[in-house]
Motif scaffolding. Sequence first.
Motif, PDB file in Angstrom:
ATOM      1  N   ILE A   1      55.618  54.497  61.730  1.00  5.31           N
ATOM      2  CA  ILE A   1      54.241  55.467  61.401  1.00  5.31           C
ATOM      3  C   ILE A   1      53.655  55.139  60.227  1.00  5.31           C
ATOM      4  CG2 ILE A   1      53.855  57.899  60.945  1.00  5.31           C
ATOM      5  CD1 ILE A   1      56.606  58.686  62.154  1.00  5.31           C
ATOM      6  N   VAL A   2      52.072  55.094  60.336  1.00  6.56           N
ATOM      7  CA  VAL A   2      51.606  54.601  59.084  1.00  6.56           C
ATOM      8  C   VAL A   2      50.196  55.669  59.353  1.00  6.56           C
ATOM      9  CG1 VAL A   2      50.264  52.686  58.123  1.00  6.56           C
ATOM     10  CG2 VAL A   2      52.253  51.896  59.565  1.00  6.56           C
ATOM     11  N   GLY A   3      49.998  55.814  57.963  1.00  9.42           N
ATOM     12  CA  GLY A   3      48.533  56.616  57.981  1.00  9.42           C
ATOM     13  C   GLY A   3      47.427  55.971  58.273  1.00  9.42           C
TER      14      GLY A   3
ATOM     15  N   MET B   1      51.173  55.255  65.318  1.00 12.70           N
ATOM     16  CA  MET B   1      52.594  54.688  65.606  1.00 12.70           C
ATOM     17  C   MET B   1      52.285  53.115  65.974  1.00 12.70           C
ATOM     18  SD  MET B   1      55.035  56.920  65.729  1.00 12.70           S
ATOM     19  CE  MET B   1      56.092  55.856  66.737  1.00 12.70           C
ATOM     20  N   VAL B   2      52.739  52.217  65.198  1.00 18.56           N
ATOM     21  CA  VAL B   2      52.500  50.836  65.462  1.00 18.56           C
ATOM     22  C   VAL B   2      53.819  50.064  65.942  1.00 18.56           C
ATOM     23  CG1 VAL B   2      50.690  50.983  63.690  1.00 18.56           C
ATOM     24  CG2 VAL B   2      53.145  50.085  63.172  1.00 18.56           C
TER      25      VAL B   2
ATOM     26  N   ILE C   1      55.470  50.587  54.363  1.00 25.67           N
ATOM     27  CA  ILE C   1      54.385  49.566  54.907  1.00 25.67           C
ATOM     28  C   ILE C   1      53.105  49.711  53.967  1.00 25.67           C
ATOM     29  CG2 ILE C   1      53.026  48.799  56.905  1.00 25.67           C
ATOM     30  CD1 ILE C   1      55.496  49.790  58.564  1.00 25.67           C
ATOM     31  N   VAL C   2      52.537  50.881  53.806  1.00 25.69           N
ATOM     32  CA  VAL C   2      51.516  51.065  53.135  1.00 25.69           C
ATOM     33  C   VAL C   2      51.458  50.582  51.715  1.00 25.69           C
ATOM     34  CG1 VAL C   2      49.846  52.877  52.058  1.00 25.69           C
ATOM     35  CG2 VAL C   2      50.151  52.664  54.788  1.00 25.69           C
ATOM     36  N   PHE C   3      52.765  51.268  50.986  1.00 25.97           N
ATOM     37  CA  PHE C   3      52.732  51.043  49.637  1.00 25.97           C
ATOM     38  C   PHE C   3      52.987  49.431  49.582  1.00 25.97           C
ATOM     39  CE2 PHE C   3      54.715  55.369  47.459  1.00 25.97           C
ATOM     40  CZ  PHE C   3      53.470  55.887  48.166  1.00 25.97           C
TER      41      PHE C   3
ATOM     42  N   GLU D   1      47.280  64.522  52.457  1.00 26.09           N
ATOM     43  CA  GLU D   1      46.932  63.139  52.901  1.00 26.09           C
ATOM     44  C   GLU D   1      48.259  62.638  53.271  1.00 26.09           C
ATOM     45  OE1 GLU D   1      44.483  60.350  50.901  1.00 26.09           O
ATOM     46  OE2 GLU D   1      42.804  61.794  50.480  1.00 26.09           O
ATOM     47  N   PHE D   2      48.089  61.902  54.217  1.00 26.74           N
ATOM     48  CA  PHE D   2      49.607  61.280  54.724  1.00 26.74           C
ATOM     49  C   PHE D   2      50.443  60.404  53.579  1.00 26.74           C
ATOM     50  CE2 PHE D   2      52.134  58.614  57.217  1.00 26.74           C
ATOM     51  CZ  PHE D   2      52.721  59.243  57.938  1.00 26.74           C
TER      52      PHE D   2
END
Length: 370
Positions: free
Chosen positions: A44-46, A87-88, A265-267, A337-338
């Motif tokens: 799961i990625v924003g 969802m990736v 993943i985002v951080f 915000e996600f």
Amino acid sequence: MRYDVLIIGGGPAGNYLANLLAGEMRVGVVERKGAFGGKACTGIVGAKNYKRLGFPEEAIINELRGASFYSRIQSFEISRSSAQAYMVDRKTLERKLAERALEKGADYYLQATFQGFKNGRAIVQHVGERLEIEADFYVGADGANSTVAKAIGARTDAEFLSGYEIEVIGEFRRDFVEVWVNKDINDKFFFWVAPLNERVARVGTLGSLRSLREFLRIRRLKPTSVLEFKSGSVGLGWRRAWVKDNVALLGDAALQIKPTTAGGIVFGAFCANALADAILNGNPGEYEKLCKAIKRQISFGLKFRRAFLGMSQDDIEKVFEVLGSREAIEVIESQAEFDDHLKTAKAILKRPRLLARLLKVSPSIVRYLV
Ligand SMILES: Cc1cc2nc3c(=O)[nH]c(=O)nc-3n(C[C@H](O)[C@H](O)[C@H](O)COP(=O)(O)OP(=O)(O)OC[C@H]3O[C@@H](n4cnc5c(N)ncnc54)[C@H](O)[C@@H]3O)c2cc1C
């Protein structure tokens, strides 16, 4: 072999960094596995940051526009009209990022395990051969149990948790993720049900496998209708320092992970941008400073986690009553915000009525958050 930068670990963080540096510098990547992907990760990625970071569209399997929250006895829902998260597919994500880096000239060594440093070189076991790879700068992007972090003596007092995840057949709302908080069966973390489509979802938790089995029973999902099972580990806390001499840590290796949801993943990608800038500017010592915004999020997340661990299920029920109120839902739907839980918390605490109610049910959570 000599590189400007040698990246150890070809996961999302390492491949993303390789992609930022290749073309500008001579970049090598060593990856222990023989193929990309395979890690336990719900994916799961924003959505906003997915686009902002330029992650590959090809990896998106499903779009989520809302979340349903369940405690033992209550539930409420947050929804928006557009996709808030994707969802990736991890394999496609990692492979596409690696492809981009390869096209820009990066060298990849698969089935190549970093073992340590000797005389300023990286010792790598590569398909039965021992390589000594020299670089001006090394990056450990080798995950939560980082060998590079150990090699440079980076310390941590983080909380390490095992994560368990299955892909299971059932009936799901395609565009809603479910979050279940039930401390009676898992006092360490929540359970998530993240749909790939109406028939298949990724269901998981951090803590114990037994609690996941119990959750499946409560959620009426069959433990024998499983398509995939994966386990992995996450570290919630600080590992320091993120840079020492000519070696930096990135992604899970530096524990750049949201303590609220264990999303990393985002951080990791934001910190890869900071590290790339610091390296390209010839000042790697600036790296940590450039990650200031992520550090603030981690710091907030750790306080939130401390508050969560201190709460009983009865406290959770009271917090649900507040968050499930019309006013709170309106604030969350308009301002959440996600990937920025700090902003969401601030927006809620700015409402006097919500603040007063939260203070009444759980002064500790307000104390931690404020
Ligand atoms: C159950 C579970 C669910 C999760 N769900 C989500 C989610 O939905 N969204 C999200 O954002 N995050 C999620 N995460 C966290 C996410 O998986 C990590 O934050 C992310 O994978 C970090 O990427 P990374 O590249 O830093 O590390 P990793 O993905 O761990 O990649 C490290 C790479 O280094 C390689 N490596 C390791 N040691 C060596 C060595 N000695 N030599 C060479 N190579 C080596 C590994 O093979 C691996 O490919 C989840 C984690 C778990 C456990």
